[in-house]
Design an enzyme around this catalytic site. Structure first.
Site, short mmCIF file in Angstrom:
data_model
loop_
_atom_site.label_atom_id
_atom_site.label_comp_id
_atom_site.label_asym_id
_atom_site.label_seq_id
_atom_site.Cartn_x
_atom_site.Cartn_y
_atom_site.Cartn_z
N GLY A 57 0.87 -1.23 0.04
CA GLY A 57 -0.08 0.01 -0.08
C GLY A 57 0.86 1.07 0.12
N CYS A 84 5.14 -6.09 1.65
CA CYS A 84 5.54 -4.45 1.60
C CYS A 84 4.78 -3.81 2.91
CB CYS A 84 5.24 -4.05 0.62
SG CYS A 84 5.84 -2.34 -0.14
N TYR A 85 3.78 -3.17 2.45
CA TYR A 85 2.90 -2.43 3.79
C TYR A 85 2.45 -3.53 4.49
CZ TYR A 85 -0.28 0.49 6.10
OH TYR A 85 -0.93 1.28 7.13
N HIS A 171 8.28 -7.49 -3.24
CA HIS A 171 6.89 -7.99 -4.14
C HIS A 171 7.10 -9.04 -4.82
CE1 HIS A 171 4.32 -4.26 -3.28
NE2 HIS A 171 5.56 -3.81 -3.18
N GLU A 173 5.14 -11.16 -5.95
CA GLU A 173 4.08 -11.15 -7.09
C GLU A 173 4.39 -10.71 -8.36
OE1 GLU A 173 2.75 -7.35 -4.91
OE2 GLU A 173 3.99 -9.23 -4.60
N SER A 225 -22.72 -13.12 -26.56
CA SER A 225 -22.10 -11.76 -27.21
C SER A 225 -21.09 -12.23 -28.22
CB SER A 225 -21.54 -10.99 -26.35
OG SER A 225 -20.22 -11.70 -25.67
N GLY A 226 -20.75 -13.38 -28.29
CA GLY A 226 -19.64 -13.78 -29.21
C GLY A 226 -18.37 -13.79 -28.80
N GLY A 227 -18.20 -13.23 -27.47
CA GLY A 227 -16.85 -13.31 -27.05
C GLY A 227 -16.74 -14.67 -26.22
N VAL A 228 -15.61 -14.86 -25.81
CA VAL A 228 -15.07 -16.18 -25.05
C VAL A 228 -16.02 -16.09 -23.79
CG1 VAL A 228 -13.05 -14.97 -23.90
CG2 VAL A 228 -13.14 -17.50 -24.18
N ASP A 229 -15.89 -15.22 -23.05
CA ASP A 229 -16.83 -15.12 -21.63
C ASP A 229 -18.09 -15.81 -21.74
OD1 ASP A 229 -14.35 -13.82 -20.84
OD2 ASP A 229 -15.29 -11.94 -21.04
N SER A 230 -18.93 -15.19 -22.74
CA SER A 230 -20.31 -15.74 -22.74
C SER A 230 -20.48 -16.92 -23.35
CB SER A 230 -21.16 -14.68 -23.53
OG SER A 230 -20.73 -14.61 -24.91
N ALA A 231 -19.41 -17.26 -24.37
CA ALA A 231 -19.44 -18.62 -24.93
C ALA A 231 -19.11 -19.52 -23.79
CB ALA A 231 -18.54 -18.64 -26.13
N LYS A 372 -9.51 -13.77 -16.87
CA LYS A 372 -9.53 -14.28 -18.34
C LYS A 372 -8.73 -15.61 -18.55
CE LYS A 372 -11.19 -12.04 -21.10
NZ LYS A 372 -12.67 -12.03 -21.81
#
Length: 517
Positions: A57, A84-85, A171, A173, A225-231, A372
């Site tokens: 932070g 860190c913080y 960090h 990560e 929608s045609g995108g990967v998420d909705s598919a 994603k």
């Protein structure tokens, strides 16, 4: 429902990298969630966490108004890691000493491991790590072993294995930190004893069970929608409830060139699902008339999507109500839309902050907890074709938020043609998998002087926004070869006389978002 996986809570103290910490935990096949630092210890423990990570932070632990860690957290019997913080806040809460040493460290820093312990075992004696601090822990709390130091941090890591408490000043990560993932995994497995069972196959199995339990024998409608998420969301629900699902593709007239036809073909061939297509382009264009504000655009599109689904649903199921609507909402959508206590509203995603208050459906969102790359892994697990799984992300509001200014039919056609040229050249250069996403933005309200055919022009610029990313929470601009950029610029300005300038956006996220609106 019974908790199926270990949960690691990432407590966000305003870090640039809280989402990245959560991603690194999931890369170790352990489920993680981000929670605000304002959440009480009691509420954290109510989530039955297997471990807790305190993020970095911007504050000094001793500054007025700086967020503090309730010491009760460290006596709750839950393994805790401070970064860190979070490391400094842990040290101070447990009786250590934190001070401004005058030796700030930012960026790449050499770290010397003096006593590996559990947290730094099997890691080289000297490694390069990513630092970002002005304060340092000068004395570790009683009972802790100091594990490492740097020139500016005499106590750069410590652990109390008996109490399962550890911390690092750097960090781990961040990809720039050597052995960073190993440090995270030493905490998760060697100190906290987490189970590495958060995998694509387990996600599919868990979600199918959850969907069946929630939906029962009732009908479901899915906004495709045609995108990967909705598919992927639709494929999961179909796997769970079969022909109880009807997918609805609302062609809102804001898609890219040829995309509507491609979506219909690809999705039905891949899944065999029942698909209803409705052309609502005039409806959306009319609703957006005169609107330039991006938040208003998103809310209008979210509202009209739901109204369109409701209209279609009334014509299905023999007129009987359909209770459930499937959406491909992702975790970054929720975070950026202000989802969760204490989260800032960066922008309202049409499927989260843009939903109407009088929504008549119960939402089914099987991807709501996923990033994603996890969605792509689930799509592959469901045997969806690579063309669908690896399609570059495209926002639900479509080209409406890639037109800076009012959305008109003429501007949409202009942007479609420019976008098609960009996609063709990126594909021809073999960059599809290397570039996460390449928004093509029409700055419709900006005009610049140009010269074409020895005459003066006064056209709109096109902005190219190619980015690389893992999960859309952070992104860097993609280093597209100059010859590819030259081809794109030449083709656009030759084919579209209304465009006399092509520019390149080289801003990372943060500070910018991927989309301009």
């Amino acid at each position: 429902m019974e908790q199926l996986h270990d949960v690691v809570l990432v407590v966000d103290y305003g870090a640039q990298y809280a989402q990245l910490i959560a991603r690194r935990v999931r890369e170790a096949s352990v489920y993680s969630e981000i929670v605000p630092h304002t959440m009480s210890v009691e509420d954290m423990l109510a989530k039955d966490p297997a471990a807790i990570i305190l993020s970095g932070g911007p504050k000094s632990v001793y500054a007025d108004g700086a967020p503090q860690v309730d010491p009760a957290l460290f006596s709750a019997g839950v393994p805790v890691m401070g970064i860190c913080y979070g490391f400094q806040a842990m040290a101070e809460a447990l009786g250590g000493t934190v001070a401004r040493t005058g030796a700030s460290e930012y960026g790449r820093t050499s770290l010397c491991i003096t006593s590996p312990g559990h947290l730094l075992s099997h890691i080289p004696h000297t490694i390069s790590v990513w630092m970002s601090h002005g304060d340092s822990v000068e004395r570790a709390p009683e009972g802790f072993t100091t594990l490492a130091r740097t020139a500016g941090a005499p106590v750069a890591a410590f652990e109390d294995v008996e109490r399962q408490l550890v911390g690092v000043q750097w960090h781990p990560e961040v990809a720039h930190s050597e052995s960073g993932q190993a440090v995270m995994e030493h905490f998760l497995f060697d100190v906290a004893g987490c189970r590495p069972d958060w995998t694509a196959s387990s996600i599919v199995s868990d979600q199918i069970s959850r969907i069946r339990a929630e939906v029962g024998d009732r009908r479901v409608i899915c906004g495709l929608s045609g995108g990967v998420d909705s598919a992927v969301a639709a494929a999961l629900v179909q796997r769970a409830v079969g022909d109880q699902l009807t997918c609805v593709f609302v062609d809102h007239g804001l898609l890219r060139k040829g995309e509507a036809e491609q979506v219909k073909k690809d999705f039905v061939e891949a899944t065999g699902a029942d698909l209803v297509v409705t052309d609502e382009s005039q409806r959306f264009l009319g609703a957006l008339e005169g609107v330039s504000d991006p938040e208003t655009k998103r809310k209008i599109i979210g509202r009209e999507f739901i109204r369109a689904f409701e209209d279609v649903a009334r014509g299905l199921n023999d007129g009987q109500p359909i209770d459930f609507l499937v959406q491909g909402t992702l975790y970054p959508d929720v975070v950026e839309s202000g989802g969760g206590d204490g989260a800032a509203n960066i922008k309202s995603h049409h499927n989260v902050g843009g939903l109407p208050k009088d929504l008549k459906f119960t939402l089914v969102e099987p991807l709501r907890a996923l990033f994603k790359d996890e969605v792509r892994a689930v799509g592959s697990e469901l045997n969806l074709p690579d063309e669908m799984v690896w399609r570059q992300p495209f926002p639900g509001p479509g080209l409406a938020i890639r037109i800076i200014g009012e959305v008109t039919g003429e501007r949409l056609e202009l942007l479609r043609e420019a976008d098609a040229i960009v996609r063709e050249e990126i594909r021809a250069a073999g960059l599809n998998r290397k570039i996460w996403q390449c928004p093509v933005v029409l700055l419709a309200n900006v005009h610049s002087v140009g010269v074409q055919g020895d005459g003066r022009t006064y056209g709109s610029p096109i902005m190219l926004r190619p980015v690389t990313s893992e999960d859309a929470m952070t992104a860097d601009w993609a280093r597209v070869p100059f010859d590819v950029l030259e081809k794109i610029s030449t083709r656009i300005t030759n084919a579209l006389p209304q465009i006399n300038r092509v520019a390149l956006d080289i801003t990372s996220k943060p500070p910018a978002t991927i989309e301009w609106e």
